[in-house]
Scaffold this active site. Structure first.
Site: not given
Ligand code: LER
Ligand code: MN
Length: 278
Positions: A152, A246
């Site tokens: 990510e 999220e």
């Molecule tokens: C985790 O998926 C994320 O987006 C990060 O910002 C974790 O701090």
């Molecule tokens: Mn994330």
């Protein structure tokens, strides 16, 4: 559109995970609101009873599209580019230890904050070399199980390594594994990408997973991101995976989750027939 939401299997510090605490009660609520899956944040798979977890998600007819690993950084300080070789090795072993559960759920293993930051006394080049080596080892270990890893790109305020989609794609080149791709997160992209739609197109079939939060990291619909445009672009790439919420539990976790799914289902109707239907 297949929708999931992030759920922690144990108490955690990370504040953009809406649901922590009573696992079954949370899973029951998430299913009742109409979500298709739960993305599980798991600090250490040894703390989780895989059979019980599988039975639980099956009971509520939910998928587990992804497993988040970042709590091992947040709570234990494990990361790929740590100057201490024992910590680097522990981070690699921790990722590998997620493979059996990920294979069981057909879940992507997320490499978020576990990729680490550049620590004092370590050069950017050295840190990246350790990250590449670690990802090569983890991808090779996951491939026979049919498991994919997704790194990510995370905004500059949280890490000094791989902030943008372009950097993520360069890393993919260096790692050179077919089962290694990217997780794009609209919150991070809004900070780092000059043109979010263009970055989604650039990542194309290397998008293995997708996180949604609005510009303020509240639920989609609470900020100023254009989700019809972003998700329309995502599905135009041929993406058939989950869109996973999220975001901050604001004004509270239940309200945020319900507002998110109401908002995203409306976008889905707007995008039809381009969005994959359930
Ligand atoms: C985790 O998926 C994320 O987006 C990060 O910002 C974790 O701090
Ligand atoms: Mn994330």
């Amino acid at each position: 559109m297949k929708l999931a939401i992030v759920l922690s299997t144990q108490p955690a510090q990370f504040n953009a995970v809406a649901f922590k605490g009573d696992l079954e009660a949370n899973i029951a609520k998430i299913a009742a609101w109409g979500y298709d899956g739960v993305e599980l944040a798991i600090r250490d798979p040894r703390l989780v009873d895989g059979d019980a977890l599988a039975a639980l998600v099956q009971r509520y007819d939910l998928s587990v599209p992804a497993i988040g690993t970042g709590q091992a950084w947040g709570e234990e300080g494990l990361s790929f580019p740590d100057p201490d070789p024992a910590v680097r090795q522990a981070a690699i072993e921790r990722v590998k230890s997620h493979i059996p559960l990920a294979a069981r759920f057909d879940a992507v293993i997320i490499i978020g904050l576990l990729r680490g930051i550049v620590k004092p006394g370590v050069s950017q080049e050295q840190a990246m070399a350790w990250v590449v080596e670690a990802l090569q080892e983890c991808s090779a270990a996951a491939a026979p199980a049919g498991v994919r890893l997704a790194l990510e790109p995370i905004n500059r305020y949280e890490t000094t390594l791989i902030n943008t989609v372009r950097q993520g794609l360069d890393l993919i080149e260096r790692v050179g594994a077919a089962n290694f791709g990217l997780l794009l997160d609209t919150f991070h992209m809004n900070i780092e990408e000059p043109d979010m739609e263009e970055s989604i197109r650039l990542a194309g079939d290397r998008i293995f997973h997708f996180h949604v939060a609005d510009s303020n990291r509240w639920h989609p619909g609470a900020g100023h991101l254009d989700f019809a445009s972003l998700l329309g672009t995502l599905f135009e790439t041929g993406y058939e995976g989950f869109v996973s919420g999220e975001f901050m539990p604001e004004p509270d976790a239940d309200t945020a989750a319900q507002r998110a799914i109401r908002f995203l289902r409306a976008i889905e109707r707007e995008l039809a027939p381009h969005a994959p239907q359930d």
